[in-house]
Design a protein around this motif. Sequence first.
Motif, PDB file in Angstrom:
ATOM      1  N   VAL A 193      -0.724   0.208 -10.442  1.00 31.54           N
ATOM      2  CA  VAL A 193      -1.035   0.959  -9.226  1.00 31.54           C
ATOM      3  C   VAL A 193      -2.515   1.298  -9.300  1.00 31.54           C
ATOM      4  CG1 VAL A 193      -0.646   3.120  -7.977  1.00 31.54           C
ATOM      5  CG2 VAL A 193       1.305   1.827  -8.874  1.00 31.54           C
ATOM      6  N   TYR A 194      -3.284   0.841  -8.301  1.00 30.99           N
ATOM      7  CA  TYR A 194      -4.737   0.977  -8.367  1.00 30.99           C
ATOM      8  C   TYR A 194      -5.273   1.409  -7.018  1.00 30.99           C
ATOM      9  CZ  TYR A 194      -4.688  -3.529  -5.977  1.00 30.99           C
ATOM     10  OH  TYR A 194      -4.457  -4.523  -5.050  1.00 30.99           O
ATOM     11  N   ARG A 195      -6.485   1.947  -7.045  1.00 30.04           N
ATOM     12  CA  ARG A 195      -7.157   2.332  -5.801  1.00 30.04           C
ATOM     13  C   ARG A 195      -8.163   1.241  -5.428  1.00 30.04           C
ATOM     14  NH1 ARG A 195      -7.379   7.337  -3.753  1.00 30.04           N
ATOM     15  NH2 ARG A 195      -7.225   8.490  -5.700  1.00 30.04           N
ATOM     16  N   SER A 215      -6.249  -6.500  -3.399  1.00 31.44           N
ATOM     17  CA  SER A 215      -5.347  -5.897  -2.411  1.00 31.44           C
ATOM     18  C   SER A 215      -4.971  -6.880  -1.302  1.00 31.44           C
ATOM     19  CB  SER A 215      -5.977  -4.642  -1.815  1.00 31.44           C
ATOM     20  OG  SER A 215      -7.068  -4.995  -0.983  1.00 31.44           O
ATOM     21  N   ILE A 236      -6.150   8.648  -9.543  1.00 31.78           N
ATOM     22  CA  ILE A 236      -5.668   7.337  -9.979  1.00 31.78           C
ATOM     23  C   ILE A 236      -5.332   7.356 -11.488  1.00 31.78           C
ATOM     24  CG2 ILE A 236      -7.841   6.097 -10.444  1.00 31.78           C
ATOM     25  CD1 ILE A 236      -4.840   4.947  -8.242  1.00 31.78           C
ATOM     26  N   GLU A 258       0.881  -1.184   0.000  1.00 32.19           N
ATOM     27  CA  GLU A 258       0.000   0.000   0.000  1.00 32.19           C
ATOM     28  C   GLU A 258       0.911   1.225   0.000  1.00 32.19           C
ATOM     29  OE1 GLU A 258      -2.712   0.031   3.307  1.00 32.19           O
ATOM     30  OE2 GLU A 258      -4.079   1.435   2.321  1.00 32.19           O
ATOM     31  N   TYR A 283      -3.588  15.665  -6.767  1.00 31.59           N
ATOM     32  CA  TYR A 283      -3.961  14.732  -5.692  1.00 31.59           C
ATOM     33  C   TYR A 283      -5.013  15.393  -4.812  1.00 31.59           C
ATOM     34  CZ  TYR A 283       0.621  12.642  -6.807  1.00 31.59           C
ATOM     35  OH  TYR A 283       1.698  12.073  -7.439  1.00 31.59           O
ATOM     36  N   VAL A 327      -4.344   2.971  -1.822  1.00 34.23           N
ATOM     37  CA  VAL A 327      -3.695   2.892  -3.147  1.00 34.23           C
ATOM     38  C   VAL A 327      -2.594   1.830  -3.078  1.00 34.23           C
ATOM     39  CG1 VAL A 327      -2.372   4.156  -4.897  1.00 34.23           C
ATOM     40  CG2 VAL A 327      -4.199   5.318  -3.632  1.00 34.23           C
ATOM     41  N   TYR A 328      -2.658   0.865  -4.002  1.00 31.92           N
ATOM     42  CA  TYR A 328      -1.768  -0.289  -3.948  1.00 31.92           C
ATOM     43  C   TYR A 328      -0.861  -0.349  -5.169  1.00 31.92           C
ATOM     44  CZ  TYR A 328      -4.579  -1.822  -0.088  1.00 31.92           C
ATOM     45  OH  TYR A 328      -5.194  -1.870   1.132  1.00 31.92           O
ATOM     46  N   SER A 329       0.385  -0.770  -4.932  1.00 34.66           N
ATOM     47  CA  SER A 329       1.357  -0.986  -6.001  1.00 34.66           C
ATOM     48  C   SER A 329       1.592  -2.481  -6.101  1.00 34.66           C
ATOM     49  CB  SER A 329       2.658  -0.268  -5.654  1.00 34.66           C
ATOM     50  OG  SER A 329       3.704  -0.735  -6.470  1.00 34.66           O
TER      51      SER A 329
END
Length: 270
Positions: free
Chosen positions: A83-85, A95, A129, A28, A151, A33-35
């Motif tokens: 990279v997504y929310r 996630s 995003i 995270e 942002y 938000v995740y990578s």
Amino acid sequence: VVQLELAPRHSSQFCFHFAEALIKEQREIAPGVYSLWLQTEHIAEEARPGQFVSVYCHDESRLLPRPISICEIDKENKTLRLVYRKAGAGTAEFSGYGAGETLRLIGPLGNGFPLDKGYKKVFLIGGGIGVPPMVELSKQLPGEKIVVSGYRGGDLFLKDELSRHAELVVATEDGSAGTKGNVLDAIKENGLTADAIFACGPGPMLRALKAYAEEQGIDCYLSLEERMACGIGACLACVCKSKDVDAHTNVKNKRICKDGPVFAADEIEL
Ligand code: FES
């Protein structure tokens, strides 16, 4: 874990792969938000900036894949970064997975940004995003680049990656970093100019950029983020209005997943 990639499927314009991709790393990077780094040989080999992949849930009650834009491509190591929310049940499921687990996906999908237009100086503009695809674009697009990232607050995810290959200018809605306001406020406040705009983000931002580009007389390419279903041009769940009649549907429509997601701003109505 065996990495499985089936024979490529060809649609009229694009070739894409079904893959069982191995997760190399997931973390995270900002709240929600995740990578995600995925090992996926053929998709990584063929992907271009601005394309996306569609990721399937393991939970079979959620049949449709989720489209996620490609943030980085490492052709040498045959990996892709998404990279997504976390925004719903599907992305919440993704996630929860970690290194060593797998995800099924198809890709690379869509057209991607044009890299061969010969612009001297380009704005790469990402909102929310819509920021992630600007990372690979900033690496591959020739010429001088100014990334303008918008942002909500001070969690400036991907800031380091974006400033590696371009000048980075930031706008935040709450004013906690950079210009207080939106990406256009940041451009104006810093007195920036460029020959073209390449952008991805929410509808109101894209509409404002299309109008700004017309006013300035500069070219503008917009990547539309849209809820998709099939992701491969078959279901028409993702159409947007276009200026010209589409040969496939015979009406003024374009399929975002297949004709896009990147369009010249003057081709489409927003
Ligand atoms: Fe099915 Fe675009 S998502 S045609």
